[in-house]
Motif scaffolding. Structure first.
Motif, PDB file in Angstrom:
ATOM      1  N   MET A 253       0.436   3.899  -2.733  1.00  0.00           N
ATOM      2  CA  MET A 253      -0.899   4.480  -2.861  1.00  0.00           C
ATOM      3  C   MET A 253      -0.960   5.902  -2.301  1.00  0.00           C
ATOM      4  O   MET A 253      -1.815   6.685  -2.701  1.00  0.00           O
ATOM      5  CB  MET A 253      -1.931   3.600  -2.143  1.00  0.00           C
TER       6      MET A 253
ATOM      7  N   TYR B  78      -0.390   1.956  -9.377  1.00  0.00           N
ATOM      8  CA  TYR B  78       0.884   1.292  -9.663  1.00  0.00           C
ATOM      9  C   TYR B  78       1.368   1.607 -11.085  1.00  0.00           C
ATOM     10  O   TYR B  78       2.565   1.607 -11.349  1.00  0.00           O
ATOM     11  CB  TYR B  78       0.768  -0.219  -9.529  1.00  0.00           C
TER      12      TYR B  78
ATOM     13  N   GLY C 215       0.783  -1.226   0.000  1.00  0.00           N
ATOM     14  CA  GLY C 215       0.000   0.000   0.000  1.00  0.00           C
ATOM     15  C   GLY C 215       0.814   1.274   0.000  1.00  0.00           C
ATOM     16  O   GLY C 215       0.251   2.364  -0.117  1.00  0.00           O
TER      17      GLY C 215
ATOM     18  N   GLU D 144      -8.235  -1.541  -7.077  1.00  0.00           N
ATOM     19  CA  GLU D 144      -7.978  -0.214  -6.515  1.00  0.00           C
ATOM     20  C   GLU D 144      -6.550   0.264  -6.802  1.00  0.00           C
ATOM     21  O   GLU D 144      -6.332   1.441  -7.058  1.00  0.00           O
ATOM     22  CB  GLU D 144      -8.140  -0.238  -4.989  1.00  0.00           C
ATOM     23  N   ARG D 145      -5.600  -0.645  -6.727  1.00  0.00           N
ATOM     24  CA  ARG D 145      -4.189  -0.243  -6.739  1.00  0.00           C
ATOM     25  C   ARG D 145      -3.547  -0.197  -8.119  1.00  0.00           C
ATOM     26  O   ARG D 145      -2.648   0.607  -8.340  1.00  0.00           O
ATOM     27  CB  ARG D 145      -3.383  -1.167  -5.816  1.00  0.00           C
TER      28      ARG D 145
END
Length: 181
Positions: free
Chosen positions: A79, A136, A76, A131-132
């Motif tokens: 993020m 990324y 995370g 979500e990531r």
């Protein structure tokens, strides 16, 4: 700076990449645990995820100021906009991109993943990927992390770094290396 989902291979590839580059290897999660004096699951349980993320940002900032190294971040870390910007200014980021099957195969071996302490870990991994991945994608380089010998992934990282740093001298965002899994 290696970024990507839990189980993508950041620590495994990072150790090998650091040996190849003759640079120190640092696992940001281990540094966070040392700074806090407790494990990441205990930090999550005792203080919550926001407290963990604040500490993670401070540790990564310190690591980036510590000189050349190969650094594996937690899933995370990238993020957070502040951390992502700092990485962009001070390091080359490599996204180790792994699909959900690869991640699940790898993370099921370990029970110390706080974000997977849910009724349906596979659904949680799918949600986190969704979500990531758009964030990324801001990494300087993307390497497909898949079930091939680790040295093949390291070779691809080395080739991508060489092209980025020695090619035309300019950062070429979103360079993709490696076959799809």
């Amino acid at each position: 700076m290696l970024v990507g989902m839990m189980g993508a291979g950041k620590t495994t590839i990072g150790r090998r990449l650091s040996a190849r580059l003759r640079l120190p290897f640092v696992d940001a999660d281990s540094e966070i645990e040392a700074a806090a004096g407790m494990s990441i699951p205990d930090i999550f349980e005792t203080h919550g995820e926001p407290h963990f993320r604040d500490g993670e940002a401070r540790v990564i900032a310190r690591l980036l100021d510590g000189g050349p190294a190969v650094i594996a971040t937690g899933g995370g870390a990238f993020m957070r906009e502040e951390t992502r910007s700092r990485i962009g200014r001070k390091a080359v980021s490599i996204w180790l991109k792994a699909d959900a099957d690869v991640i699940m195969k790898r993370v099921k071996r370990r029970a110390d993943r706080p974000l997977l302490q849910t009724a349906d870990p596979a659904a949680t991994v799918g949600r986190l990927i969704e979500e990531r991945e758009p964030v990324y994608q801001h990494a300087d380089l993307t390497i497909a992390s898949r079930d091939v010998p680790h040295e093949k992934i390291v070779d691809e990282c080395m080739d991508a770094l060489h092209t980025l740093l020695c090619g035309d001298g300019a950062k070429q965002p979103h360079g993709k290396i490696g076959a799809a899994p």
